[in-house]
Design a protein around this motif. Structure first.
Motif, PDB file in Angstrom:
ATOM      1  N   ILE A 127     106.310 -89.446  23.312  1.00  0.00           N
ATOM      2  CA  ILE A 127     105.852 -88.060  23.220  1.00  0.00           C
ATOM      3  C   ILE A 127     104.492 -88.049  22.531  1.00  0.00           C
ATOM      4  O   ILE A 127     104.277 -88.741  21.534  1.00  0.00           O
ATOM      5  N   LEU A 128     103.580 -87.241  23.071  1.00  0.00           N
ATOM      6  CA  LEU A 128     102.228 -87.139  22.519  1.00  0.00           C
ATOM      7  C   LEU A 128     101.826 -85.677  22.463  1.00  0.00           C
ATOM      8  O   LEU A 128     102.100 -84.915  23.396  1.00  0.00           O
ATOM      9  N   THR A 129     101.204 -85.252  21.355  1.00  0.00           N
ATOM     10  CA  THR A 129     100.645 -83.905  21.265  1.00  0.00           C
ATOM     11  C   THR A 129      99.129 -84.032  21.187  1.00  0.00           C
ATOM     12  O   THR A 129      98.606 -84.760  20.349  1.00  0.00           O
ATOM     13  N   GLY A 130      98.434 -83.330  22.084  1.00  0.00           N
ATOM     14  CA  GLY A 130      96.977 -83.459  22.141  1.00  0.00           C
ATOM     15  C   GLY A 130      96.264 -82.139  21.955  1.00  0.00           C
ATOM     16  O   GLY A 130      96.863 -81.064  22.037  1.00  0.00           O
ATOM     17  N   GLY A 131      94.960 -82.219  21.695  1.00  0.00           N
ATOM     18  CA  GLY A 131      94.154 -81.021  21.510  1.00  0.00           C
ATOM     19  C   GLY A 131      94.374 -80.389  20.157  1.00  0.00           C
ATOM     20  O   GLY A 131      94.850 -81.017  19.214  1.00  0.00           O
ATOM     21  N   GLY A 132      94.042 -79.109  20.065  1.00  0.00           N
ATOM     22  CA  GLY A 132      94.201 -78.405  18.799  1.00  0.00           C
ATOM     23  C   GLY A 132      95.657 -78.186  18.449  1.00  0.00           C
ATOM     24  O   GLY A 132      96.529 -78.177  19.314  1.00  0.00           O
ATOM     25  N   ASP A 133      95.938 -78.018  17.146  1.00  0.00           N
ATOM     26  CA  ASP A 133      97.309 -77.739  16.741  1.00  0.00           C
ATOM     27  C   ASP A 133      97.697 -76.344  17.222  1.00  0.00           C
ATOM     28  O   ASP A 133      96.845 -75.536  17.573  1.00  0.00           O
ATOM     29  N   CYS A 134      98.988 -76.078  17.225  1.00  0.00           N
ATOM     30  CA  CYS A 134      99.482 -74.843  17.836  1.00  0.00           C
ATOM     31  C   CYS A 134     100.892 -74.567  17.348  1.00  0.00           C
ATOM     32  O   CYS A 134     101.722 -75.490  17.302  1.00  0.00           O
ATOM     33  N   PRO A 135     101.217 -73.336  16.969  1.00  0.00           N
ATOM     34  CA  PRO A 135     102.584 -73.023  16.555  1.00  0.00           C
ATOM     35  C   PRO A 135     103.573 -73.302  17.692  1.00  0.00           C
ATOM     36  O   PRO A 135     103.376 -72.857  18.822  1.00  0.00           O
ATOM     37  N   GLY A 136     104.623 -74.028  17.401  1.00  0.00           N
ATOM     38  CA  GLY A 136     105.633 -74.351  18.401  1.00  0.00           C
ATOM     39  C   GLY A 136     105.618 -75.799  18.842  1.00  0.00           C
ATOM     40  O   GLY A 136     106.526 -76.231  19.569  1.00  0.00           O
ATOM     41  N   LEU A 137     104.644 -76.581  18.403  1.00  0.00           N
ATOM     42  CA  LEU A 137     104.578 -77.985  18.805  1.00  0.00           C
ATOM     43  C   LEU A 137     105.820 -78.754  18.359  1.00  0.00           C
ATOM     44  O   LEU A 137     106.385 -79.538  19.127  1.00  0.00           O
ATOM     45  N   ASN A 138     106.229 -78.545  17.119  1.00  0.00           N
ATOM     46  CA  ASN A 138     107.413 -79.265  16.627  1.00  0.00           C
ATOM     47  C   ASN A 138     108.679 -78.831  17.355  1.00  0.00           C
ATOM     48  O   ASN A 138     109.582 -79.642  17.587  1.00  0.00           O
ATOM     49  N   ALA A 139     108.734 -77.556  17.740  1.00  0.00           N
ATOM     50  CA  ALA A 139     109.883 -77.082  18.508  1.00  0.00           C
ATOM     51  C   ALA A 139     109.930 -77.769  19.866  1.00  0.00           C
ATOM     52  O   ALA A 139     111.012 -78.132  20.360  1.00  0.00           O
ATOM     53  N   ALA A 140     108.767 -77.964  20.494  1.00  0.00           N
ATOM     54  CA  ALA A 140     108.713 -78.636  21.794  1.00  0.00           C
ATOM     55  C   ALA A 140     109.098 -80.112  21.662  1.00  0.00           C
ATOM     56  O   ALA A 140     109.841 -80.644  22.492  1.00  0.00           O
ATOM     57  N   ILE A 141     108.588 -80.774  20.615  1.00  0.00           N
ATOM     58  CA  ILE A 141     108.954 -82.170  20.367  1.00  0.00           C
ATOM     59  C   ILE A 141     110.466 -82.288  20.209  1.00  0.00           C
ATOM     60  O   ILE A 141     111.111 -83.163  20.784  1.00  0.00           O
ATOM     61  N   ARG A 142     111.027 -81.393  19.425  1.00  0.00           N
ATOM     62  CA  ARG A 142     112.475 -81.364  19.191  1.00  0.00           C
ATOM     63  C   ARG A 142     113.238 -81.175  20.496  1.00  0.00           C
ATOM     64  O   ARG A 142     114.257 -81.838  20.745  1.00  0.00           O
ATOM     65  N   GLY A 143     112.747 -80.265  21.357  1.00  0.00           N
ATOM     66  CA  GLY A 143     113.417 -80.009  22.625  1.00  0.00           C
ATOM     67  C   GLY A 143     113.421 -81.220  23.536  1.00  0.00           C
ATOM     68  O   GLY A 143     114.435 -81.536  24.176  1.00  0.00           O
ATOM     69  N   VAL A 144     112.286 -81.915  23.597  1.00  0.00           N
ATOM     70  CA  VAL A 144     112.199 -83.125  24.421  1.00  0.00           C
ATOM     71  C   VAL A 144     113.101 -84.223  23.860  1.00  0.00           C
ATOM     72  O   VAL A 144     113.941 -84.798  24.573  1.00  0.00           O
TER      73      VAL A 144
END
Length: 381
Positions: free
Chosen positions: A22-39
């Motif tokens: 799993i990779l998060t790119g670009g600017g930070d954003c509310p909900g990123l950790n929720a998406a990581i958790r979902g995946v």
């Protein structure tokens, strides 16, 4: 007694992914950790997949930095802002510090023995992901950006939180405007799309909303402000950072050469203030919210939406549906090929229902080119 696995069950398990990053790119954003958790949790519980977190976006691939994420790592992060695995908005593997690192990224992908890579990001991140699929990497994209400007999807997570933050700021600035009889200007993020300004402007009761899709005539904006000052003695103007006057240019805060998005917009609020001061007698104040819009805890909507998107992406991985991005259409989740979202921007169309609502309510957009759509026909009035 040990459980006995049938041949069919054994074959089914052997066909499931064993290692997914799993990779998060670009600017930070509310909900990123929720998406990581979902995946992560969906893959762990459904297939016992090992989850690898790539640290600091594509920079982690370039610098070969990653770590295994446990089930416990992905617990208790739902309400947290930011991203637990970090991000980076300048590490384009195809052009990082003047060099092409894409082959090295593919080698690290192979060395990690990954079945797939889930990338969570906006148009820049998903565009890079699309280019990496051409090297043979199996990629699934999850749409994230507060700007809500990703093609093919009706909404991206992070947008709802940003709109809520801007709306709260407008509510607070209104009391100052009312007390001092001022014109209050609020500059929002959004890059070259006006989704945040439009939605927050309506939610906050703005009198004028200026968006990149329609260059504004400063005289029309001044007329709207003066009319409002004459009746209510204050006025609220919301302007998107990518908005510009007719025959004018967008305001650029800085240019970063080694970034996938080198042009950083900003300053239109102050420019608009100077323009309006020549056409009105009222006191004017300009406020730029900046990164406040993308920080902090996500709204309940974004927590749920990001989780849904992440879980859906995991299902795509399980079913070996690669090189696509999760989207929302008609309040239903689906997927499209990554090439449909890569290198494109979704702007506000003239028939957008929220834009049409604003026009019907008499909100000024600084242009005569916009017309309200009739409810009884497909023609503009």
């Amino acid at each position: 007694m040990a459980s006995i696995t049938s041949p069919d069950q054994s074959n089914e398990l052997s066909n499931k992914p064993s290692r997914v990053a799993i990779l998060t790119g670009g600017g930070d954003c509310p909900g990123l950790n929720a998406a990581i958790r979902g995946v992560a949790k969906t893959l762990m519980l459904r297939t016992k997949t090992e989850i690898i977190g790539i640290e600091d976006g594509f920079l982690g691939f370039i610098e070969r930095r990653s770590r295994t994420l446990t089930y416990q790592d992905c617990s208790g992060i739902l309400s947290l802002g930011g991203t637990m695995i970090g991000t980076h908005n300048r590490a384009n593997p195809f052009d990082y510090k003047g060099e092409d690192h894409s082959a090295a990224v593919k080698r690290y992908y192979d060395e990690l023995a990954l079945d797939a890579l889930v990338i969570i990001g906006g148009d820049g991140t998903l565009s890079i992901g699309y280019e990496l699929t051409k090297l043979g990497m199996n990629i699934v994209g999850v749409p994230k950006t507060i700007d809500n400007d990703l093609m093919c999807t009706e909404r991206t997570f992070g947008f709802d939180t940003a709109v809520s933050i801007v709306t709260d700021a407008i509510d607070r600035l209104r009391t100052t405007g009312q007390s001092h009889k001022r014109i209050m200007i609020v500059e929002t993020m959004g890059r070259n799309a006006g989704w945040i300004a439009l939605h927050a402007g309506i939610a906050g009761g703005a009198d004028s909303i200026l968006i990149p899709e329609h260059p504004y005539d400063i005289k029309l904006v001044a007329d709207a402000c003066n009319k409002r000052m004459g009746t209510h003695h204050f006025s609220i103007v919301v302007v998107a950072e990518g908005a510009k006057p007719i025959d004018g240019e967008v305001c650029t805060r800085e240019t970063i050469k080694d970034s996938p998005e080198p042009t950083r917009l900003g300053g239109i609020g102050d420019q608009l203030k100077q323009q309006l001061e020549q056409l009105t007698d009222a006191e004017i104040r300009s406020t730029t919210l900046g990164h406040i819009q993308r920080g902090g805890s996500p709204t309940s909507f974004d927590r749920i939406f990001a989780t849904n998107l992440g879980s859906y992406a995991a299902e795509l991985v399980i079913n070996k549906q690669y090189n696509c991005a999760v989207i929302q259409r008609g309040n239903q989740l689906s997927e499209v090929s990554l090439d449909c979202v890569a290198h494109k921007t979704r702007n506000i169309p003239n028939d957008d229902p929220t834009l049409q609502t604003a026009l019907s309510m008499g909100i000024c957009f600084g242009t005569k080119a916009l017309f309200r759509r009739s409810a009884k026909s497909s023609e503009y009035e």
